[in-house]
Design a protein around this motif. Structure first.
Motif, short mmCIF file in Angstrom:
data_model
loop_
_atom_site.label_atom_id
_atom_site.label_comp_id
_atom_site.label_asym_id
_atom_site.label_seq_id
_atom_site.Cartn_x
_atom_site.Cartn_y
_atom_site.Cartn_z
N GLN A 89 0.91 -1.24 0.04
CA GLN A 89 -0.03 -0.03 0.23
C GLN A 89 1.02 1.33 0.02
N TYR A 91 1.33 5.27 0.41
CA TYR A 91 0.62 6.55 1.27
C TYR A 91 1.52 7.82 1.09
N PRO A 95 -3.81 11.65 -0.45
CA PRO A 95 -4.76 10.66 -0.93
C PRO A 95 -5.07 10.73 -2.45
N PRO A 96 -5.66 9.60 -3.02
CA PRO A 96 -6.08 8.27 -2.33
C PRO A 96 -4.86 7.47 -2.12
N TRP A 97 -4.98 6.69 -0.96
CA TRP A 97 -3.95 5.64 -0.90
C TRP A 97 -4.53 4.49 -1.64
#
Lengths: 108, 118
Positions: A89, A91, A95-97
């Motif tokens: 993921q 970050y 955002p968006p993540w």
């Protein structure tokens, strides 16, 4: 949005094996990269953050590396409890993540 | 240790509003160093970040473009919790919904399975 691509989508391995999973982002994420482990019916569990920092309580056989757009999760000496699905993921910045599609590690 | 406890209905009718709440223990929804997220997971979409709320002298929200017109994430400081509301749901919104803390998300709720069906 930043796209995250994991490979492979699945792999078969034996206890004691070394396993490597890669994650590529569509643009550089400056090490703002996390790895998760998920078992069926459970929430994801954070393993590593900032690409290579081990979350508290996570065994040291898990390690992460990489930079820019290419990152790797390595599991040294795979244990029975490590059979699961793994996700990356990003970050980075704002955002968006976004998450990778997952890599399922099962028993050979 | 920090724990997140989710609650909410498991079945929602099409066109209605999905609501899930995440109660926080061991941390504060008003923390100046935390962010509180909603993520969902389905076989078709995988893990999808939906949005977040966080406090930095005032409240901020960020939402995914895919749901921006339908989503509201609200903190409730009196109960130390935050909530997700998703309006005008369709069967495509059927998923497991999770709340989670952070950027690399270190604490997750247990998940709420929501089915959109008449």
């Amino acid at each position: 949005d930043i796209q995250m691509t994991q490979s492979p989508s699945s792999l078969s391995a034996s206890v004691g094996d070394r396993v490597t999973i890669t994650c590529r982002s569509s643009q550089g994420v400056s090490n703002s990269l996390a790895w998760y482990q998920q078992k069926p019916g459970k929430a994801p569990k954070l393993l590593l953050y900032s690409a290579s920092r081990l979350e508290s309580g996570v065994p040291s056989r898990f390690s992460g590396s990489g930079s820019g757009t290419d990152y790797t999760l390595t599991i040294n000496s795979l244990q029975a409890e490590d059979f699961a699905t793994y996700y990356c993921q990003q970050y980075y910045a704002t955002p968006p993540w976004t998450f990778g599609q997952g890599t399922k590690v099962d028993i050979k | 240790q920090v724990q997140l406890q989710q609650s909410g209905p498991g079945l929602v009718k099409p066109s209605q509003t999905l609501s899930v709440t995440c109660a926080i223990s061991g941390d504060s929804v008003s923390s100046n160093s935390a962010a509180w997220n909603w993520i969902r997971q389905s076989p078709s979409r995988g893990l999808e970040w939906l949005g977040r709320t966080y406090y930095r002298s005032k409240w901020y929200n960020d939402y995914a473009v895919s749901v921006k017109s339908r989503i509201t994430i609200k903190p409730d400081t009196s109960k130390n919790q935050f909530s997700l509301q998703l309006n005008s749901v369709t069967p495509e919104d059927t998923a497991v919904y999770y709340c989670a803390r952070g950027w690399g998300m270190d604490v997750w709720g247990q998940g709420t399975t929501v089915t959109v069906s008449s």
